[in-house]
Design a protein around this motif. Structure first.
Motif, short mmCIF file in Angstrom:
data_model
loop_
_atom_site.label_atom_id
_atom_site.label_comp_id
_atom_site.label_asym_id
_atom_site.label_seq_id
_atom_site.Cartn_x
_atom_site.Cartn_y
_atom_site.Cartn_z
N GLY A 131 0.82 -1.20 0.00
CA GLY A 131 0.00 0.00 0.00
C GLY A 131 0.86 1.25 0.00
N GLU A 132 0.19 2.39 0.08
CA GLU A 132 0.87 3.67 0.07
C GLU A 132 0.17 4.60 1.06
OE1 GLU A 132 3.29 7.02 -1.12
OE2 GLU A 132 3.53 4.84 -1.19
N THR A 133 0.96 5.30 1.88
CA THR A 133 0.43 6.30 2.80
C THR A 133 1.00 7.65 2.40
OG1 THR A 133 0.36 4.67 4.59
CG2 THR A 133 0.26 6.99 5.22
N ALA A 134 0.10 8.63 2.18
CA ALA A 134 0.54 9.93 1.71
C ALA A 134 0.04 11.03 2.63
CB ALA A 134 0.02 10.18 0.29
N GLU A 135 0.94 11.93 3.05
CA GLU A 135 0.58 13.13 3.77
C GLU A 135 0.66 14.30 2.80
OE1 GLU A 135 1.71 13.41 8.25
OE2 GLU A 135 3.44 12.49 7.26
N MET A 136 -0.48 15.01 2.64
CA MET A 136 -0.52 16.11 1.67
C MET A 136 -1.18 17.33 2.28
SD MET A 136 -1.31 14.17 -1.95
CE MET A 136 -2.73 13.23 -1.39
#
Length: 333
Positions: A131-136
């Motif tokens: 998976g991928e975790t993104a903080e934006m």
């Protein structure tokens, strides 16, 4: 108020898919069996086997989860929205990947979300392999997050369910839903807000999307020859039924009993029957086309599902008709 009034334009979404279809199909090679427009995509790995894939999100049901601070079931929804599409082809789910995006990572919230995804994968007998975790910051408001999921499965060509075996006179069988699943929540939230609904009703609307993997896999194992087509009643409600095979018309003549919280929201909406059926699943999570309705219903009930006669199929051009018993008028899609 209807779905478009709540900010979601289904017709524009359909037009978008139509407009990009030619572009997308320009990337296809001879291994692609089906892509845009189906419940899942099929890619031939060899002479005997297809890989099946599907992707989806949870939509604005997340906004209700954030409002109530309930984050440990929304991941189940994410998995369900993907795998319930995947199994419409008869594919056995193998693995799952997720994408989690937020303005700022909240460890307590994100851990609860992943717990739900793990739960959904266990229910689907599927491995969560990445998976991928993104903080934006600046992309999302504080406290908000979004999810996307990706599931992959396999199906032998001899076991493929693609609607091609559907015939005039076949029967539609419904399998009960657990509630709204994860569709129509822009409208659900507007109805709840407009009517100042209590938190208990809101929490009930968060009931996770039912995962049908074990049920459908078991049904296909014992009664494959009698399963002609499978439709996930997802976004656009009953308009999903003709996706099984657009050379036929689908006549729904029964209106199953709704979960109480779902009935309350639908009653508060003031919407027409037509609008409700093209937005919500109306108590029907999956539809099976079959030539042996009694046998299939008995097997589904043995598997613990609430299953019921829903309607019938005639030769046609891919239209959906709703005309419950006792009604003198119905409507087409």
């Amino acid at each position: 108020m209807n779905y478009k009034d709540s900010g979601v334009d289904i017709e524009k979404g359909d037009l978008f898919v139509e407009r990009i279809s030619k572009m997308v199909k320009s990337t296809y090679n001879q291994q692609v069996k089906s892509g845009i427009g189906g419940f899942c995509a099929l890619y031939a790995m060899d002479e005997e086997r297809f890989l099946a894939s599907s992707t989806d999100g949870v939509g604005t049901k997340i906004k209700l989860a954030v409002e109530l601070g309930v984050h440990d079931t929304i991941g189940i929804d994410l998995v369900a929205m993907c795998v319930n599409d995947l199994i419409c082809s008869g594919a056995r789910p193998m693995f799952f990947l997720d994408y989690f995006a937020s303005s700022k990572l909240d460890l307590k919230v994100s851990e609860a979300v992943i717990k739900g995804i793990v739960d959904g994968c266990l229910q689907s007998q599927m491995a969560l392999i990445g998976g991928e975790t993104a903080e934006m910051p600046g992309m999302y408001q504080e406290g908000d997050y979004d999810l996307a999921g990706f599931s992959v499965g396999e199906v032998m060509k001899s076991s493929l369910v693609d609607g091609s075996r559907i015939q005039n006179g076949d029967t539609l069988i419904g399998i009960a839903s657990s509630g709204f699943h994860s569709n129509g929540f822009s409208l659900v939230r507007k109805i709840l807000e407009k009517n100042n609904c209590n938190p208990d009703l809101k929490r009930a609307c968060l009931t996770p999307t039912k995962i049908y993997v074990k049920t459908i896999m078991s049904l296909l194992k014992t009664h494959f020859t009698h399963v002609k087509g499978i439709a996930n009643i997802t976004g656009s409600g009953f308009l999903n039924i003709p996706r099984m095979n657009e050379n036929f018309d689908y006549h729904v003549t029964e209106a199953p009993e709704l979960p109480l919280f779902m009935k309350e929201v639908c009653d508060l909406s003031g919407l027409s029957t037509k609008e409700l059926h093209k937005t919500f699943n109306m108590g029907v999570g999956m539809v099976v086309a079959t030539d042996a309705p009694d046998t299939v219903i008995a097997e589904l009930e043995k598997l613990g599902e609430r299953a019921f006669f829903l309607g019938h199929i005639t030769k046609g051009k891919g239209e959906y008709h709703f005309n419950p018993k006792g009604s003198t008028t119905g409507h087409n899609s």
